[in-house]
Write an enzyme that holds these catalytic residues in place. Sequence first.
Site, mmCIF file in Angstrom:
data_model
loop_
_atom_site.group_PDB
_atom_site.id
_atom_site.type_symbol
_atom_site.label_atom_id
_atom_site.label_comp_id
_atom_site.label_asym_id
_atom_site.label_seq_id
_atom_site.Cartn_x
_atom_site.Cartn_y
_atom_site.Cartn_z
ATOM 1 C CG ASN A 37 21.223 -49.956 -42.755
ATOM 2 O OD1 ASN A 37 22.147 -49.692 -41.997
ATOM 3 N ND2 ASN A 37 20.455 -49.022 -43.279
ATOM 4 C CG HIS A 85 24.953 -45.649 -42.163
ATOM 5 N ND1 HIS A 85 24.796 -45.849 -40.809
ATOM 6 C CD2 HIS A 85 24.268 -46.659 -42.764
ATOM 7 C CE1 HIS A 85 24.046 -46.907 -40.604
ATOM 8 N NE2 HIS A 85 23.711 -47.424 -41.773
ATOM 9 C CB CYS A 117 26.618 -47.763 -38.396
ATOM 10 S SG CYS A 117 27.650 -46.275 -38.533
#
Length: 338
Positions: free
Chosen positions: A306, A290, A151
């Site tokens: 995302n 995240h 991420c």
Amino acid sequence: MRIFLVFGYLCFLKHKILASDVNNKNVTESEYKNEFEIFKNENNRKYLRNDDEFRSFKAFEENYKIIEKHNKNFQEGQTSFRLKPNNFADMNTDGYLKGYLRLIKSHTEEGADNIAEIVGSPLMTNVPESLDWRNKGFVTPPHNQQTCGSCYAFSIAESISGQVFKRTGKILNLSEQQIVDCSVSHGNQGCVGGSLRNTLNYLQSTGGLMRADDYKYVSRKGKCQFVSDLSVVNVTSWAILPAHDEQAIQAAVTHIGPVAISINATPKTFQLYSDGIYDDPMCSSASVNHAMLIIGFGKDFWILKNWWGHHWGESGYMRIRKGVNMCGVANYAAYAIV
């Protein structure tokens, strides 16, 4: 005779009611199984062993019940967002946390950060009430990091791509895989995880980032294959925004471009998010695990991109409550200077 007929009818009616109860129960169980089959087909999910499929089904069934209960509350106006059986619906909490939330702490001291000089500047006074970089043409593919904890790489690469778009009007897809493979020299751990700060330090040190087409994403760490001659973007420096300052983030998104942020994605409602403005009071801002990208905002929400594919959220995006540091969205926001 009439009494006999009435008695017979009552017996029939009782049998019908009992049968209906049984059928309803069977239908419910059958519906979960049918929904699981739909889920498997939509997500191309295959399980190596029967035990794996059984455990995944039980997790799916539990998650589906949570979804049904939450969405009933949504229909009654008790919450501002919905859930759905997305691509994480067959995972229990432990599998989700260990498999996808891999943001790690930086190995450098926070005092070494370059604090962005936005607060108090003219940039803060010329900020619209709403902005969405997608409406300006910055629409990138619905990336899927898959089982690689990358991420951090996607967030920084797409943030840089957003700045390039702001200046040129062209979308330049940059290599997340280069960051995954090569930034271990600055503290990241490939698919095990990384941090935004380590990533920015690496890019400033190495000087360049290649195209995604020249250094393709493979969702696993490999040997660093960076070729400086194929670099298309140079990172001269980078900056972070003052912690917990959502007005500064709004100004940065307006005047600089999409901004990488860290966030707490732990709650089950985050895992199963479908659409609407995410506003779960149980989502703590105390810690983050995240990384996502803020690409815009409305009056009372942020728009986040995302890296979990188009089945998650609003086709890979999320709206989240603004102004309350929901899930720690303003704990750490940063951007590279190109």
